[in-house]
Design a protein around this motif. Structure first.
Motif, PDB file in Angstrom:
ATOM      1  N   LEU A  28      -0.017  46.487  36.585  1.00  0.00           N
ATOM      2  CA  LEU A  28      -0.243  45.624  35.328  1.00  0.00           C
ATOM      3  C   LEU A  28      -1.653  45.588  35.010  1.00  0.00           C
ATOM      4  O   LEU A  28      -2.052  45.250  34.043  1.00  0.00           O
ATOM      5  CB  LEU A  28       0.272  44.487  35.250  1.00  0.00           C
ATOM      6  CG  LEU A  28       1.958  44.232  35.407  1.00  0.00           C
ATOM      7  CD1 LEU A  28       2.368  42.855  35.728  1.00  0.00           C
ATOM      8  CD2 LEU A  28       2.534  45.246  34.405  1.00  0.00           C
ATOM      9  N   ILE A  29      -2.556  46.355  35.685  1.00  0.00           N
ATOM     10  CA  ILE A  29      -3.741  46.330  35.661  1.00  0.00           C
ATOM     11  C   ILE A  29      -4.058  47.122  34.308  1.00  0.00           C
ATOM     12  O   ILE A  29      -3.740  48.417  34.127  1.00  0.00           O
ATOM     13  CB  ILE A  29      -4.797  46.860  36.797  1.00  0.00           C
ATOM     14  CG1 ILE A  29      -4.710  45.973  38.128  1.00  0.00           C
ATOM     15  CG2 ILE A  29      -6.230  47.076  36.532  1.00  0.00           C
ATOM     16  CD1 ILE A  29      -5.020  46.717  39.417  1.00  0.00           C
ATOM     17  N   GLY A  30      -4.781  46.401  33.521  1.00  0.00           N
ATOM     18  CA  GLY A  30      -5.390  47.318  32.065  1.00  0.00           C
ATOM     19  C   GLY A  30      -4.202  47.009  30.925  1.00  0.00           C
ATOM     20  O   GLY A  30      -4.318  47.471  30.034  1.00  0.00           O
ATOM     21  N   GLU A  31      -2.986  46.325  31.495  1.00  0.00           N
ATOM     22  CA  GLU A  31      -2.179  46.091  30.501  1.00  0.00           C
ATOM     23  C   GLU A  31      -2.371  44.964  29.364  1.00  0.00           C
ATOM     24  O   GLU A  31      -3.211  44.225  29.810  1.00  0.00           O
ATOM     25  CB  GLU A  31      -0.618  45.772  31.091  1.00  0.00           C
ATOM     26  CG  GLU A  31      -0.138  47.022  31.959  1.00  0.00           C
ATOM     27  CD  GLU A  31       0.381  48.228  30.975  1.00  0.00           C
ATOM     28  OE1 GLU A  31       0.640  48.074  29.731  1.00  0.00           O
ATOM     29  OE2 GLU A  31       0.253  49.233  31.492  1.00  0.00           O
ATOM     30  N   ILE A  53       3.873  40.492  29.204  1.00  0.00           N
ATOM     31  CA  ILE A  53       3.411  41.993  29.132  1.00  0.00           C
ATOM     32  C   ILE A  53       4.370  42.899  29.046  1.00  0.00           C
ATOM     33  O   ILE A  53       5.417  42.799  30.049  1.00  0.00           O
ATOM     34  CB  ILE A  53       2.601  41.976  30.543  1.00  0.00           C
ATOM     35  CG1 ILE A  53       1.481  41.129  30.754  1.00  0.00           C
ATOM     36  CG2 ILE A  53       2.013  43.564  30.442  1.00  0.00           C
ATOM     37  CD1 ILE A  53       0.685  41.053  31.690  1.00  0.00           C
ATOM     38  N   GLN A  54       4.424  43.797  28.075  1.00  0.00           N
ATOM     39  CA  GLN A  54       5.577  44.713  27.948  1.00  0.00           C
ATOM     40  C   GLN A  54       7.030  44.176  27.681  1.00  0.00           C
ATOM     41  O   GLN A  54       7.953  44.604  28.533  1.00  0.00           O
ATOM     42  CB  GLN A  54       5.265  46.006  28.858  1.00  0.00           C
ATOM     43  CG  GLN A  54       4.369  46.641  28.835  1.00  0.00           C
ATOM     44  CD  GLN A  54       4.091  47.766  29.857  1.00  0.00           C
ATOM     45  OE1 GLN A  54       4.786  47.716  30.814  1.00  0.00           O
ATOM     46  NE2 GLN A  54       3.188  48.601  29.735  1.00  0.00           N
ATOM     47  N   GLY A  55       7.255  43.066  27.256  1.00  0.00           N
ATOM     48  CA  GLY A  55       8.452  42.420  27.093  1.00  0.00           C
ATOM     49  C   GLY A  55       9.070  41.808  28.226  1.00  0.00           C
ATOM     50  O   GLY A  55      10.237  41.125  28.174  1.00  0.00           O
ATOM     51  N   THR A  56       8.172  41.670  29.271  1.00  0.00           N
ATOM     52  CA  THR A  56       8.607  40.872  30.650  1.00  0.00           C
ATOM     53  C   THR A  56       7.603  39.636  30.845  1.00  0.00           C
ATOM     54  O   THR A  56       6.442  39.588  30.503  1.00  0.00           O
ATOM     55  CB  THR A  56       8.373  41.840  31.641  1.00  0.00           C
ATOM     56  OG1 THR A  56       9.222  42.820  31.441  1.00  0.00           O
ATOM     57  CG2 THR A  56       8.881  41.070  32.928  1.00  0.00           C
ATOM     58  N   SER A  57       8.294  38.628  30.920  1.00  0.00           N
ATOM     59  CA  SER A  57       7.616  37.186  30.868  1.00  0.00           C
ATOM     60  C   SER A  57       7.063  37.000  32.707  1.00  0.00           C
ATOM     61  O   SER A  57       8.086  37.333  33.557  1.00  0.00           O
ATOM     62  CB  SER A  57       8.530  36.210  30.794  1.00  0.00           C
ATOM     63  OG  SER A  57       8.863  36.120  29.217  1.00  0.00           O
ATOM     64  N   TYR A  58       5.952  36.498  32.800  1.00  0.00           N
ATOM     65  CA  TYR A  58       5.404  36.481  34.160  1.00  0.00           C
ATOM     66  C   TYR A  58       5.166  34.960  34.245  1.00  0.00           C
ATOM     67  O   TYR A  58       4.181  34.433  33.512  1.00  0.00           O
ATOM     68  CB  TYR A  58       4.355  37.604  34.644  1.00  0.00           C
ATOM     69  CG  TYR A  58       4.474  38.796  34.466  1.00  0.00           C
ATOM     70  CD1 TYR A  58       5.292  39.418  35.615  1.00  0.00           C
ATOM     71  CD2 TYR A  58       4.494  39.595  33.475  1.00  0.00           C
ATOM     72  CE1 TYR A  58       5.596  40.738  35.465  1.00  0.00           C
ATOM     73  CE2 TYR A  58       5.152  40.998  33.546  1.00  0.00           C
ATOM     74  CZ  TYR A  58       5.460  41.507  34.600  1.00  0.00           C
ATOM     75  OH  TYR A  58       5.807  43.040  34.658  1.00  0.00           O
ATOM     76  N   LEU A  59       5.834  34.170  34.817  1.00  0.00           N
ATOM     77  CA  LEU A  59       5.501  32.827  35.198  1.00  0.00           C
ATOM     78  C   LEU A  59       4.436  32.807  36.504  1.00  0.00           C
ATOM     79  O   LEU A  59       4.368  33.347  37.389  1.00  0.00           O
ATOM     80  CB  LEU A  59       6.933  32.128  35.699  1.00  0.00           C
ATOM     81  CG  LEU A  59       8.016  32.383  34.786  1.00  0.00           C
ATOM     82  CD1 LEU A  59       9.288  31.797  35.126  1.00  0.00           C
ATOM     83  CD2 LEU A  59       7.636  31.427  33.422  1.00  0.00           C
TER      84      LEU A  59
END
Length: 177
Positions: A28-31, A53-59
């Motif tokens: 995900l670097i640079g996203e 990021i790109q429609g995905t949630s990161y908790l």
């Protein structure tokens, strides 16, 4: 010659095996972060936000784990591990659960930090105005007001540093201004 051929085959196999293992890891670097959202656990807002990021949630795994009564550990080989803490800690009321109390304190400190930053900005603008006048028309400056503004500005910067230090101690990572 046979050793070179066996070495080349072995090298090819190792190289493709490592590449195949890395294929499953998405970087995900640079996203671009599409959004950041507050996270609540049992009605209590966590200090750390989730990102999309790109429609995905990161908790925030550590914050979620600690708020729900888990110890969070990281091992580069095994990955992230959540282990249930002793039941007496997890079953405590929210106001007695040290993880929730800690998260609430961090949130209070972050709000205070934002207030102080606004005050610093206002004081800086005042000091800058006095500095500008000092260069162009020094007689028009009330030196007492100028010195008071500078002292207040310095005091607020020290207060912000103390608040950020406490946040860093509670979160285990430095605060970025």
């Amino acid at each position: 010659m046979r050793k070179y051929i066996i070495g080349a085959i072995f090298g090819f196999l190792v190289a493709t095996a490592v590449g195949a293992r890395a294929e499953g890891v998405k970087s995900l670097i640079g996203e671009v972060i599409d959004g950041a959202f507050n996270v609540k656990v049992d009605g209590k807002e966590l200090a750390d936000q989730a990102v999309v990021i790109q429609g995905t949630s990161y908790l925030p795994v550590r914050a979620i784990g600690e708020a729900t009564g888990y110890d969070v550990a990281f091992d580069p080989n095994a990955g992230i591990e959540l282990t249930k803490k002793a039941d007496e800690v997890a079953e405590q009321p929210a106001e007695q659960n040290p993880n929730i109390v800690r998260a609430q304190r961090i949130e209070e400190l972050r709000a205070k930090s934002e207030e102080i930053k606004k005050e610093i900005t206002g004081l800086y603008q005042t000091v800058r105005k006095y500095m500008s006048l000092e260069m162009t028309d020094p007689q028009s400056i009330d030196q007492n007001d100028y010195q008071a503004a500078k002292k207040a500005w310095e005091a607020k910067k020290e207060e912000l540093a103390a608040v950020n230090k406490e946040i860093a101690e509670l979160t285990g990572r430095p605060v970025q201004d």
